[in-house]
Write a protein that holds these residues in place. Structure first.
Motif, mmCIF file in Angstrom:
data_model
loop_
_atom_site.group_PDB
_atom_site.id
_atom_site.type_symbol
_atom_site.label_atom_id
_atom_site.label_comp_id
_atom_site.label_asym_id
_atom_site.label_seq_id
_atom_site.Cartn_x
_atom_site.Cartn_y
_atom_site.Cartn_z
ATOM 1 N N LYS A 155 28.204 46.793 49.979
ATOM 2 C CA LYS A 155 29.249 47.311 50.870
ATOM 3 C C LYS A 155 30.364 46.283 51.056
ATOM 4 C CE LYS A 155 25.916 50.192 53.349
ATOM 5 N NZ LYS A 155 25.159 50.385 54.613
ATOM 6 N N VAL A 156 29.974 45.010 51.160
ATOM 7 C CA VAL A 156 30.968 43.946 51.266
ATOM 8 C C VAL A 156 31.863 43.950 50.033
ATOM 9 C CG1 VAL A 156 31.289 41.437 51.255
ATOM 10 C CG2 VAL A 156 29.612 42.469 52.803
ATOM 11 N N ARG A 157 31.248 44.032 48.859
ATOM 12 C CA ARG A 157 32.019 44.045 47.605
ATOM 13 C C ARG A 157 32.923 45.267 47.514
ATOM 14 N NH1 ARG A 157 28.384 44.182 42.767
ATOM 15 N NH2 ARG A 157 30.392 44.429 41.701
ATOM 16 N N GLN A 158 32.400 46.420 47.900
ATOM 17 C CA GLN A 158 33.191 47.643 47.810
ATOM 18 C C GLN A 158 34.467 47.521 48.634
ATOM 19 O OE1 GLN A 158 30.014 50.295 49.090
ATOM 20 N NE2 GLN A 158 30.098 51.374 47.134
ATOM 21 N N LEU A 159 34.340 47.042 49.867
ATOM 22 C CA LEU A 159 35.510 46.924 50.731
ATOM 23 C C LEU A 159 36.453 45.829 50.228
ATOM 24 C CD1 LEU A 159 37.094 47.701 53.228
ATOM 25 C CD2 LEU A 159 35.680 46.109 54.563
ATOM 26 N N ALA A 160 35.907 44.664 49.889
ATOM 27 C CA ALA A 160 36.739 43.546 49.451
ATOM 28 C C ALA A 160 37.490 43.875 48.160
ATOM 29 C CB ALA A 160 35.877 42.299 49.271
ATOM 30 N N GLU A 161 36.811 44.487 47.204
ATOM 31 C CA GLU A 161 37.454 44.816 45.934
ATOM 32 C C GLU A 161 38.511 45.901 46.112
ATOM 33 O OE1 GLU A 161 34.603 45.736 42.937
ATOM 34 O OE2 GLU A 161 33.707 43.734 42.952
ATOM 35 N N HIS A 162 38.219 46.876 46.973
ATOM 36 C CA HIS A 162 39.208 47.933 47.211
ATOM 37 C C HIS A 162 40.478 47.342 47.830
ATOM 38 C CE1 HIS A 162 40.803 51.934 48.103
ATOM 39 N NE2 HIS A 162 41.156 51.427 49.272
ATOM 40 N N LEU A 163 40.306 46.457 48.817
ATOM 41 C CA LEU A 163 41.467 45.864 49.474
ATOM 42 C C LEU A 163 42.213 44.899 48.556
ATOM 43 C CD1 LEU A 163 40.045 45.232 53.057
ATOM 44 C CD2 LEU A 163 41.706 46.965 52.348
ATOM 45 N N GLU A 164 41.503 44.307 47.605
ATOM 46 C CA GLU A 164 42.165 43.435 46.644
ATOM 47 C C GLU A 164 43.137 44.226 45.768
ATOM 48 O OE1 GLU A 164 41.104 40.420 42.904
ATOM 49 O OE2 GLU A 164 39.485 41.370 44.033
ATOM 50 N N HIS A 165 42.734 45.432 45.387
ATOM 51 C CA HIS A 165 43.561 46.261 44.511
ATOM 52 C C HIS A 165 44.479 47.217 45.279
ATOM 53 C CE1 HIS A 165 40.160 45.102 41.802
ATOM 54 N NE2 HIS A 165 41.164 44.902 40.985
ATOM 55 N N HIS A 166 44.108 47.536 46.527
ATOM 56 C CA HIS A 166 44.901 48.466 47.336
ATOM 57 C C HIS A 166 45.054 47.900 48.751
ATOM 58 C CE1 HIS A 166 44.256 51.383 44.093
ATOM 59 N NE2 HIS A 166 42.971 51.079 44.163
ATOM 60 N N PRO A 167 45.770 46.788 48.887
ATOM 61 C CA PRO A 167 45.896 46.159 50.206
ATOM 62 C C PRO A 167 46.762 46.967 51.164
ATOM 63 C CG PRO A 167 47.342 45.087 48.644
ATOM 64 C CD PRO A 167 46.514 46.065 47.851
ATOM 65 N N PHE A 168 46.475 46.849 52.441
ATOM 66 C CA PHE A 168 47.374 47.398 53.454
ATOM 67 C C PHE A 168 48.686 46.606 53.391
ATOM 68 C CE2 PHE A 168 43.200 48.447 55.419
ATOM 69 C CZ PHE A 168 43.376 49.821 55.570
ATOM 70 N N PRO A 169 49.825 47.227 53.688
ATOM 71 C CA PRO A 169 51.106 46.506 53.612
ATOM 72 C C PRO A 169 51.199 45.330 54.580
ATOM 73 C CG PRO A 169 51.382 48.676 54.624
ATOM 74 C CD PRO A 169 50.011 48.654 54.035
ATOM 75 N N TRP A 170 50.378 45.344 55.618
ATOM 76 C CA TRP A 170 50.402 44.273 56.620
ATOM 77 C C TRP A 170 49.303 43.230 56.395
ATOM 78 C CZ3 TRP A 170 45.584 45.154 58.421
ATOM 79 C CH2 TRP A 170 45.123 46.477 58.432
ATOM 80 N N MET A 171 48.545 43.390 55.348
ATOM 81 C CA MET A 171 47.418 42.496 55.090
ATOM 82 C C MET A 171 47.867 41.227 54.366
ATOM 83 S SD MET A 171 43.898 43.482 53.097
ATOM 84 C CE MET A 171 44.317 42.752 51.520
ATOM 85 N N ILE A 172 47.282 40.088 54.739
ATOM 86 C CA ILE A 172 47.562 38.819 54.072
ATOM 87 C C ILE A 172 46.498 38.526 53.023
ATOM 88 C CG2 ILE A 172 47.794 36.325 54.374
ATOM 89 C CD1 ILE A 172 48.844 36.864 57.191
ATOM 90 N N GLU A 173 45.235 38.542 53.426
ATOM 91 C CA GLU A 173 44.144 38.285 52.494
ATOM 92 C C GLU A 173 42.823 38.735 53.096
ATOM 93 O OE1 GLU A 173 43.075 34.253 51.695
ATOM 94 O OE2 GLU A 173 43.450 33.580 53.751
ATOM 95 N N THR A 174 41.799 38.805 52.245
ATOM 96 C CA THR A 174 40.447 39.106 52.710
ATOM 97 C C THR A 174 39.530 37.954 52.310
ATOM 98 O OG1 THR A 174 39.829 40.252 50.667
ATOM 99 C CG2 THR A 174 40.781 41.589 52.443
ATOM 100 N N VAL A 175 38.505 37.745 53.121
ATOM 101 C CA VAL A 175 37.510 36.713 52.840
ATOM 102 C C VAL A 175 36.128 37.343 52.948
ATOM 103 C CG1 VAL A 175 36.571 34.469 53.480
ATOM 104 C CG2 VAL A 175 39.022 34.913 53.758
ATOM 105 N N PRO A 176 35.515 37.705 51.816
ATOM 106 C CA PRO A 176 34.160 38.273 51.854
ATOM 107 C C PRO A 176 33.125 37.183 52.086
ATOM 108 C CG PRO A 176 34.924 38.126 49.595
ATOM 109 C CD PRO A 176 36.077 37.704 50.465
#
Length: 253
Positions: free
Chosen positions: A38-59
């Motif tokens: 689940k961690v990978r699913q969310l992190a990978e999705h946000l890596e390829h489809h980030p929110f416009p206000w997102m800076i980065e994710t840290v899994p």
């Protein structure tokens, strides 16, 4: 699936604030492959489809931290005037992330990648191999056989650039950390601490029991990505001779 906005030991996932410009999505309270997926699913999705206000994710082992630009988040919130009046910026971000989490079951994580890492065990590069063997009532060769017989899942990167936290080591070779850490451990050194094993990607102090060394560089800052290993990879160690090590090391230069 209900998304909790405050910690609860019984229900996951949980979304909580981290300061005024980040939030944490927690999928569990123990290290498990199902949680890691689940961690990978969310992190990978946000890596390829980030929110416009997102800076980065840290899994991490059980969570994903999402850092955001507060001003961009407020600009996005202004497009939803009906919600802005009743939600704080964090709550607005959490609501959008919550909606995304509901679709996780439809998001596929990338296939596991197998990375084979050669290791020259013992000798000057593995000075604690005898200690690990003695602690577990084994011979050094038995430790090597056990260490090279497992598939290790990369749960996350941390501690140092390119350092992979691996799961899957046999408890038969588990050994406590050294009482006195070493001031410098060469990059490529393979160690054991408790029931974990890992490879030091850069020269760094450390207290793990050192059993060998790989000629492969796990961290190359001039490349993209700079780290050999990524979360979700499967690592397999295999034994090589000193001669093979030296030849391989020459090619890596």
């Amino acid at each position: 699936m209900d998304i909790m906005f405050s910690p609860s030991p019984a229900e996951f996932p949980i979304i909580t604030p981290l300061g005024d410009s980040a939030l944490i999505v927690t999928f569990g309270d123990s290290i498990q492959k199902s949680t890691h997926l689940k961690v990978r699913q969310l992190a990978e999705h946000l890596e390829h489809h980030p929110f416009p206000w997102m800076i980065e994710t840290v899994p991490a082992f059980t969570s994903v931290t999402i850092y955001y630009d507060l001003m961009k988040l407020l600009e996005e919130a202004e497009k939803h005037e009906d919600r802005v009046r009743t939600l704080t910026p964090y709550q607005f971000a959490a609501e959008l992330v919550s909606k995304l989490i509901h679709t996780l079951q439809d998001i596929k994580a990338s296939p596991e990648r197998i990375v084979e890492i050669p290791v020259c065990y013992g000798g000057e590069w593995g000075p604690d191999l005898e200690t690990v063997a003695s602690h577990n009532g084994l011979t050094p060769q038995e430790v090597i056989n056990i260490h090279t017989s497992a598939d290790y899942l990369v749960y996350m990167l941390g501690f140092a650039p390119g350092f992979a936290y691996l799961g899957g080591m046999s408890k038969r070779i588990a050994t406590p950390r050294r009482e006195t850490p070493r001031l410098s451990i060469p990059a490529g050194t393979v160690g054991i601490a408790g029931d974990q094993t890992g490879v030091y990607p850069i020269d760094t102090p450390g207290g793990w029991q050192l059993i060998g060394k790989t000629p492969i560089k796990l961290f190359k800052p001039q490349q993209m990505p700079p780290t050999l290993l990524q979360a979700g990879d499967i690592v397999r160690f295999y034994s090589i001779t000193r001669e093979q090590f030296e030849a391989w090391e020459e090619l890596e230069r």
